[in-house]
Design a protein around this motif. Structure first.
Motif, PDB file in Angstrom:
ATOM      1  N   THR A  86     -17.493 -46.596 -11.337  1.00 17.90           N
ATOM      2  CA  THR A  86     -18.013 -46.152 -12.622  1.00 17.90           C
ATOM      3  C   THR A  86     -19.322 -45.418 -12.404  1.00 17.90           C
ATOM      4  N   ARG A  88     -22.398 -44.014 -14.600  1.00 18.28           N
ATOM      5  CA  ARG A  88     -22.889 -44.135 -15.971  1.00 18.28           C
ATOM      6  C   ARG A  88     -24.394 -43.954 -16.057  1.00 18.28           C
ATOM      7  N   SER A 279     -14.468 -43.908 -13.801  1.00 18.89           N
ATOM      8  CA  SER A 279     -14.904 -43.578 -15.158  1.00 18.89           C
ATOM      9  C   SER A 279     -16.295 -42.971 -15.143  1.00 18.89           C
ATOM     10  N   GLU A 281     -19.520 -42.434 -17.968  1.00 21.18           N
ATOM     11  CA  GLU A 281     -19.979 -42.941 -19.257  1.00 21.18           C
ATOM     12  C   GLU A 281     -21.410 -42.502 -19.525  1.00 21.18           C
ATOM     13  N   SER A 321     -11.229 -42.485 -16.930  1.00 23.25           N
ATOM     14  CA  SER A 321     -11.735 -42.273 -18.276  1.00 23.25           C
ATOM     15  C   SER A 321     -13.045 -41.509 -18.271  1.00 23.25           C
ATOM     16  N   ARG A 323     -16.028 -41.347 -21.155  1.00 29.53           N
ATOM     17  CA  ARG A 323     -16.409 -41.970 -22.415  1.00 29.53           C
ATOM     18  C   ARG A 323     -17.860 -41.647 -22.755  1.00 29.53           C
ATOM     19  N   ASP A 324     -18.077 -41.367 -24.033  1.00 26.63           N
ATOM     20  CA  ASP A 324     -19.426 -41.206 -24.559  1.00 26.63           C
ATOM     21  C   ASP A 324     -20.228 -40.173 -23.769  1.00 26.63           C
ATOM     22  N   CYS A 325     -19.563 -39.084 -23.382  1.00 29.40           N
ATOM     23  CA  CYS A 325     -20.224 -38.017 -22.620  1.00 29.40           C
ATOM     24  C   CYS A 325     -20.390 -36.781 -23.493  1.00 29.40           C
ATOM     25  N   CYS A 349     -16.544 -38.459 -26.969  1.00 29.73           N
ATOM     26  CA  CYS A 349     -17.294 -37.381 -26.334  1.00 29.73           C
ATOM     27  C   CYS A 349     -17.710 -36.319 -27.347  1.00 29.73           C
TER      28      CYS A 349
END
Length: 767
Positions: A86, A88, A279, A281, A321, A323-325, A349
């Motif tokens: 991940t 992030r 992922s 994030e 994944s 996410r929230d980018c 996103c």
């Protein structure tokens, strides 16, 4: 017990890296605290992760990025060796991964408010950012944010008179709409002919070749056109950057970034060895380079050509994944999901100001049986692989685009979409808000292989720079489909089972709100088959079904417009029932009316003009609060008597509070009953002939414009070889733009034999 190891690397911005090994996973911290005299790139965080994985196989790795901008020296390519990782943000500030290069320049005044600076870089760049704001490459006509196409176009953009004013135009670019406004083209200037015309390379970016539009075009990267604030030009021979700043910009303190990499992150695996459980994030991806000159791969027989890449590319992945980018001012596509992918998830996103598309799910043609790649190609049945479904696993399957805010994509390329689906299966597109686009908000390029769920999206302000399209658009030019309608009729009658050999699963459009002011709200074009469409609100453009089979359309609300059936087949098995429409249907070329067209609500009895609606009713639908966008009907509405059922009106679009706060709102219509058009239809020598007056007539005939005399009905034995559906374009040497000019031309030639040019089956034909 916890074991801690610290690693120190030189990063840009300077980073401190440390890896903490725990019983559960490994956490790598990338901090932007400066380490004096040390430089590096983000790739070293990745190298540390790989080293940690080798010493602790099987553990999950989290790379935590602290606030700052991380400029990549090269594309970061992740393979199956990077599984279970991940990446992030730490959540304490903006983290940007940039495909650009920050450069240090010393500006000096040149002339006319223009500054110059020496800049020696080893790569070509097409975008310049001053203080993280994208600037305008020197162009004609000048950038105009209010202009309808390309932020400014001019018919004389490449006239020989203007070309003569350019000393060194080689390396300049022409951007132009397709002649029929079906997307766009891009050309690089390679030289100038003696007559002042330009030598060009390019024009392959559209899969329906017709040449560039004669009006909607502009030219950029021409030094002599640098004359407006925010414009820039780079002379690669002298290594000099020229720039005219806007008022208030302090160049001495401004940060300068130039685009460098077309792709920032690539996840590269395959069906046998996928990249899995990776992922991203809370990260911003920015400054990727434009790819318009690399957009050359055709997507089967759709109008599209693509560049198989994006700021982030997923190619051969499972359970990955994003996410929230945020994807901000990237030159090409934002996210591209290519070839084999399973369970990819792009959610929450914020995707905006991309040169290409927002999110693309695109399989490989090697998974398609008997693929064809251009609109006019016809299948040969004897040579066609007639087996059902895909023949390889190289396509996206069971992937999701959920809760994304997508707007102002297609800033450079015009054959683009907020979400594009091609050669894929069971893609879910839900709760996205999509707007301000040159073409479709959501596009499905062909029937391979269906099963898509398009639900709870809010899509509006679409088809702003092109034509003959919809907020939702699809094509169905699959193995059974022929460009010649007569051949298609006979083949569809002989082999009706072929229709669902590619479109093996039903596509579902439900609980969406669509608005298109320059086309259809829902446009199922050219053979789109196997759809179920229900519980949608069409705010303006209506709903169109052209050709195709097995479409069930029920319980939709069509405001200020109606149902547009175009050139249906016998035994299409289409259904249109329990819908609310605002005017009479708009059929074109309809002989057959499907399985059931009935039980609908019209505004008045005069609007019920078809023999099929025996049980349909007319009257006020009694919407609850139309001014507020609540089109549920009250008790006592005649809509309820024809089987209409209310559905939610407050669940369209993004669900995240932060994205909701950013999203624009769809313009709600002022409801009215559509006025009856005064038609130009006349009877001429027994044939029914009229002008091309509506978008529907233009779409049904495949015309690039509204010119010609449209033969709506031709009796048996009619002279001249004309057929029903022909559009007469020329009589002898006389151009025919309308019915009046047609009559004048025939009067002029009298009984002389002359050549006729018609538009038939979307092609010019000599008679």
């Amino acid at each position: 017990m916890k074991i801690t190891r610290s690693y120190f690397f030189c990063l840009v911005p300077a980073l401190t890296l440390s890896a903490t090994l725990c019983a559960q996973d490994i956490v790598i911290q990338a901090s932007s605290n400066p380490l004096a005299g040390k430089t590096n790139s983000l790739q070293q965080a990745w190298l540390l992760a790989r080293e940690s994985r080798q010493s602790s196989p099987g553990k999950k790795i989290t790379i935590v990025l602290h606030p700052g901008t991380y400029y990549l020296d090269s594309t970061l390519v992740l393979t199956p060796a990077d599984n279970n990782t991940t990446w992030r943000s730490d959540g304490n500030g903006l983290v940007t991964i940039s495909g650009g290069k920050k450069v240090l320049v010393k500006w000096t005044p040149w002339k006319n408010g223009i500054y110059k600076a020496s800049l020696d870089v080893s790569f070509a760049f097409d975008q310049l950012y001053i203080n993280d704001v994208q600037q305008v490459r020197a162009r004609y006509p000048n950038y105009d944010s209010s202009a309808s196409h390309y932020n400014g176009t001019a018919a004389d953009a490449i006239s020989s008179e203007r070309v003569k004013t350019w000393q060194h135009p080689v390396g300049g670019y022409i951007h132009a709409l397709h002649r029929a406004e079906w997307g766009g083209y891009h050309y690089r200037i390679t030289g100038v002919n003696a007559d002042g015309t330009l030598q060009l390379e390019g024009g392959y970016q559209n899969n329906r070749q017709m040449g560039m539009h004669d009006k909607y075009r502009f030219v950029e990267n021409i030094f002599e056109e640098l004359d407006a604030p925010r414009e820039w030009y780079y002379n690669k021979d002298t290594k000099t950057l020229y720039y005219k700043p806007a008022a208030g910009v302090n160049l001495q303190t401004a940060t300068v970034v130039v685009s460098r990499l077309p792709q920032l992150i690539v996840l590269k695996g395959n069906a046998a060895h996928p990249v899995s459980n990776v992922s991203f994030e809370g990260i911003r991806f920015a400054h990727s380079a434009p790819t318009f000159m690399d957009t050359r791969e055709p997507l089967l027989r759709s109008d599209w050509a693509i560049y198989r890449g994006g700021a982030v590319l997923l190619d051969g992945t499972r359970d990955c994944s994003i996410r929230d980018c945020e994807f901000d001012h990237n030159g090409g596509n934002a996210v591209f999901v290519s070839n084999y992918n399973r369970h990819a998830n792009i959610s929450a996103c914020h995707i905006h100001d991309a040169g290409g598309s927002g999110i693309c799910f695109v399989g490989n043609p090697d998974a398609v049986r008997s693929p064809l790649f251009e609109y006019n190609q016809s299948p040969v049945f004897a040579n066609t692989d007639t087996a059902r479904g895909p023949k390889s696993p190289n396509y996206p399957d069971s992937c999701v685009a959920y809760n994304n805010l997508i707007y102002r994509t297609g800033r450079i390329e015009k054959q683009t979409a907020g979400v594009e689906i091609s050669m894929a299966m069971e893609i879910t597109v839900s709760h996205n808000t999509i707007y301000d686009l040159p073409r479709a908000g959501i596009n499905v390029s062909e029937g391979t292989w269906g099963g898509h769920l398009i639900t709870f999206n809010d899509v509006f302000n679409t088809v702003l720079e092109t034509g003959d399209h919809g907020a939702f658009n699809s094509w169905g030019r699959d193995r059974w489909w022929y460009p010649d309608r007569h051949e298609m009729d006979s083949m569809a009658t002989a082999y009706p089972w072929m229709v669902q050999q590619d479109a093996i699963k039903t596509n579902v459009l439900c609980n969406n709100r669509f608005r298109c002011d320059h086309g259809w709200d829902i446009d199922l074009d050219d053979g789109s088959s196997n759809y179920r469409i229900y519980n949608n609100v069409c705010l303006n453009g209506g709903l169109k079904l052209r050709e195709g089979f097995h479409r069930i359309v029920e319980n939709n609300i069509i405001l200020n417009n109606s149902f547009h059936p175009h050139v249906w087949f016998e035994n299409s098995h289409d259904v249109f029932r329990h819908n609310i429409v605002s005017s009479s249907y708009k059929p074109i070329g309809i002989k057959y009316w499907g399985d059931e067209i009935d039980y609908n609500l019209f505004p008045d009895k005069a609007a019920i003009t078809t023999p099929t609606d025996a049980h349909s009713l007319a009257g006020d639908p009694l919407f609850m609060a139309p001014a507020a966008g609540d089109y549920r009907v009250k008790a006592g509405s005649p809509a309820l008597q024809v089987g209409f059922e209310n559905f939610p009106m407050d669940q369209f679009g993004v669900v995240s509070p932060s994205l909701k706060a950013l999203a624009k709102k769809a313009l709600l219509p002022v409801l009215h009953q559509e006025a009856t058009n005064i038609s130009s239809l006349i009877t001429w020598r027994g044939a029914k002939v009229k002008n091309i007056e509506t978008l529907g007539e233009r779409s049904a005939t495949g015309l690039p414009d509204n010119k010609g005399a449209y033969f709506v009905a031709v009796p048996a034995g009619f002279p001249y070889g004309l057929q029903t559906g022909d559009v007469l374009l020329q009589v002898g040497e006389k151009r025919v733009n309308n019915v009046t000019e047609m009559i004048k031309a025939f009067v002029f030639y009298g009984d002389k034999k002359v050549k006729l040019i018609v538009f038939r089956n979307q092609q010019r034909k000599n008679l």
